[in-house]
Motif scaffolding. Structure first.
Motif, PDB file in Angstrom:
ATOM      1  N   VAL A   1      53.224  41.078  36.511  1.00 59.95           N
ATOM      2  CA  VAL A   1      54.352  41.894  36.080  1.00 59.95           C
ATOM      3  C   VAL A   1      55.165  42.375  37.279  1.00 59.95           C
ATOM      4  CG1 VAL A   1      55.006  44.037  34.915  1.00 59.95           C
ATOM      5  CG2 VAL A   1      53.275  42.570  33.906  1.00 59.95           C
ATOM      6  N   GLY A   2      54.513  42.767  38.350  1.00 60.17           N
ATOM      7  CA  GLY A   2      55.217  43.248  39.542  1.00 60.17           C
ATOM      8  C   GLY A   2      56.126  42.195  40.151  1.00 60.17           C
TER       9      GLY A   2
ATOM     10  N   LEU B   1      48.320  42.755  35.879  1.00 60.92           N
ATOM     11  CA  LEU B   1      48.606  42.209  34.562  1.00 60.92           C
ATOM     12  C   LEU B   1      49.481  40.976  34.752  1.00 60.92           C
ATOM     13  CD1 LEU B   1      48.101  42.744  31.574  1.00 60.92           C
ATOM     14  CD2 LEU B   1      50.194  44.108  31.547  1.00 60.92           C
ATOM     15  N   VAL B   2      48.963  39.817  34.353  1.00 58.89           N
ATOM     16  CA  VAL B   2      49.671  38.548  34.541  1.00 58.89           C
ATOM     17  C   VAL B   2      50.230  38.075  33.200  1.00 58.89           C
ATOM     18  CG1 VAL B   2      49.484  36.162  35.356  1.00 58.89           C
ATOM     19  CG2 VAL B   2      48.113  37.961  36.431  1.00 58.89           C
ATOM     20  N   CYS B   3      51.521  37.738  33.193  1.00 54.31           N
ATOM     21  CA  CYS B   3      52.196  37.266  31.985  1.00 54.31           C
ATOM     22  C   CYS B   3      52.291  35.745  32.018  1.00 54.31           C
ATOM     23  CB  CYS B   3      53.600  37.844  31.906  1.00 54.31           C
ATOM     24  SG  CYS B   3      53.642  39.625  31.734  1.00 54.31           S
ATOM     25  N   HIS B   4      52.104  35.139  30.860  1.00 52.70           N
ATOM     26  CA  HIS B   4      52.177  33.685  30.722  1.00 52.70           C
ATOM     27  C   HIS B   4      53.049  33.346  29.522  1.00 52.70           C
ATOM     28  CE1 HIS B   4      48.650  33.047  33.349  1.00 52.70           C
ATOM     29  NE2 HIS B   4      48.246  34.180  32.822  1.00 52.70           N
TER      30      HIS B   4
ATOM     31  N   GLN C   1      49.376  38.019  27.873  1.00 53.19           N
ATOM     32  CA  GLN C   1      49.076  38.762  29.096  1.00 53.19           C
ATOM     33  C   GLN C   1      47.579  38.751  29.333  1.00 53.19           C
ATOM     34  OE1 GLN C   1      51.061  42.499  27.955  1.00 53.19           O
ATOM     35  NE2 GLN C   1      52.437  42.149  29.679  1.00 53.19           N
ATOM     36  N   ILE C   2      47.217  38.575  30.589  1.00 50.54           N
ATOM     37  CA  ILE C   2      45.814  38.590  30.986  1.00 50.54           C
ATOM     38  C   ILE C   2      45.670  39.547  32.157  1.00 50.54           C
ATOM     39  CG2 ILE C   2      43.911  37.243  31.953  1.00 50.54           C
ATOM     40  CD1 ILE C   2      45.087  34.812  30.506  1.00 50.54           C
ATOM     41  N   ARG C   3      44.691  40.431  32.050  1.00 50.78           N
ATOM     42  CA  ARG C   3      44.439  41.371  33.140  1.00 50.78           C
ATOM     43  C   ARG C   3      43.487  40.714  34.133  1.00 50.78           C
ATOM     44  NH1 ARG C   3      45.941  46.032  34.337  1.00 50.78           N
ATOM     45  NH2 ARG C   3      46.716  46.593  32.292  1.00 50.78           N
TER      46      ARG C   3
END
Length: 104
Positions: A35-36, A71-74, A64-66
């Motif tokens: 997210v960043g 927090l990573v968005c796909h 989203q996977i933590r």
């Protein structure tokens, strides 16, 4: 894909900010983007980004996977492919042939 599902996906993508987010995630590939990094790339305020990501997650276009504290968005490619398939499934189905003549 059902008509209501396709409409919900298209509605979510109908917002310019959400479309930018989604296209950025598509370009990121299977690795997705934290997210960043997404915020840095698109220069969107954190609260605004969060709001738009949530709208994409709700309709299933984004997952989203933590990963620890990140927090990573796909992009959900299966949903995207389903939407594209839905849109082109009946392409030219009602088109008249070259030899058809219309009544005058």
């Amino acid at each position: 894909m059902k008509l209501d599902d396709a409409a919900a996906h298209l509605e979510a993508l109908g917002n310019p900010t959400r479309l930018k987010i989604y296209r950025t995630l598509i370009r990121a590939g299977a690795a997705g983007l934290p997210v960043g990094r997404l915020q840095d790339k698109l220069k969107i305020a954190p609260s605004t980004l969060s709001h738009h990501i949530k709208a994409l997650v709700v309709v299933g276009l984004v997952t989203q996977i933590r990963d620890a504290t990140t927090l990573v968005c796909h992009a959900n490619y299966a949903v995207m492919q389903g939407l594209v398939d839905f849109l082109v499934a009946e392409c030219c189905a009602d088109a008249e042939g070259k030899d058809s003549k219309t009544a005058a």
